[in-house]
Design an enzyme around this catalytic site. Structure first.
Site, PDB file in Angstrom:
ATOM      1  CB  CYS A  10      -0.990  -0.011   1.168  1.00  0.00           C
ATOM      2  SG  CYS A  10      -0.295   0.228   2.809  1.00  0.00           S
ATOM      3  CG  ASN A  13       4.350  -1.562   5.128  1.00  0.00           C
ATOM      4  OD1 ASN A  13       5.425  -1.869   5.640  1.00  0.00           O
ATOM      5  ND2 ASN A  13       3.395  -2.450   4.959  1.00  0.00           N
ATOM      6  CB  CYS A  15      -3.663   1.778   6.885  1.00  0.00           C
ATOM      7  SG  CYS A  15      -3.448   3.314   7.808  1.00  0.00           S
ATOM      8  NE  ARG A  16      -4.593   1.342   1.526  1.00  0.00           N
ATOM      9  CZ  ARG A  16      -4.445   1.925   0.350  1.00  0.00           C
ATOM     10  NH1 ARG A  16      -5.389   1.787  -0.568  1.00  0.00           N
ATOM     11  NH2 ARG A  16      -3.380   2.647   0.078  1.00  0.00           N
ATOM     12  CB  SER A  17       0.261  -3.404   2.833  1.00  0.00           C
ATOM     13  OG  SER A  17       1.055  -2.416   3.431  1.00  0.00           O
ATOM     14  CG  ASP A 129      -5.016   4.968   2.683  1.00  0.00           C
ATOM     15  OD1 ASP A 129      -5.019   4.573   3.875  1.00  0.00           O
ATOM     16  OD2 ASP A 129      -4.000   5.417   2.126  1.00  0.00           O
TER      17      ASP A 129
END
Length: 166
Positions: A10, A13, A15-17, A129
């Site tokens: 993401c 690096n 939040c999402r990933s 995001d």
């Protein structure tokens, strides 16, 4: 047997990933596949290198009994293309950046895909995001569903068709 390796990517690096990394890692452990599948995450930007996952990511993972202790943000490296079998981008901007960075020649094996390709019925291309939206619950629901599908794909690739049909 060599492990299948997955890298989630993401922007920062945090939040999402890392959420996807933690969720997939937990599912792999539940199924006893740690010796066959490895997972990591990275960002396309360098703003958060060395920092733990965002507080919102940590909170939603903890609420589901999934740990992320010891995880630290890092930036995508050119070597990742040769090291990983899958580079799973959380949005189209990440995918575009990754495809631009990929070596044009030489060793490489990673298949680049966007996370939402795993959930085509949702009808949108990007995982929102939560750093900007604040909606970590929505992202967790998408990550959970997509990681189940990705794990099915990985099991199939490993030849574990009995597990993949569950």
């Amino acid at each position: 047997m060599e492990k299948l390796k997955v890298l989630f990517v993401c922007l920062g690096n945090i939040c999402r990933s890392p959420m996807a990394e933690a969720v997939l890692r937990a599912r792999i452990a539940q199924e006893g596949l740690e010796e066959r599948i490895a997972v990591d995450s990275a960002g396309t930007g360098d703003w958060h290198i060395g920092k733990p996952p965002h507080e919102g990511t940590q909170k939603i993972l903890a609420g589901s009994g999934i740990g992320c202790a010891g995880m630290k943000a890092r930036r995508m490296r050119s070597e990742d293309y040769a090291e990983f079998d899958y580079i799973v981008c959380m949005d189209s901007s990440n995918a575009r950046d990754i495809r631009q960075w990929l070596p044009k020649e030489g060793p490489g094996k990673a298949r680049v895909l966007q996370f939402m390709e795993l959930l085509p019925e949702r009808g949108f291309a990007d995982v929102p995001d939560p750093y900007f939206t604040g909606d970590f619950g929505e992202v967790y629901e998408l990550v959970e569903a997509g990681c189940r599908r990705l794990l099915d794909r990985l099991r199939h690739e490993l030849g574990d068709t009995e597990q993949a049909q569950r």
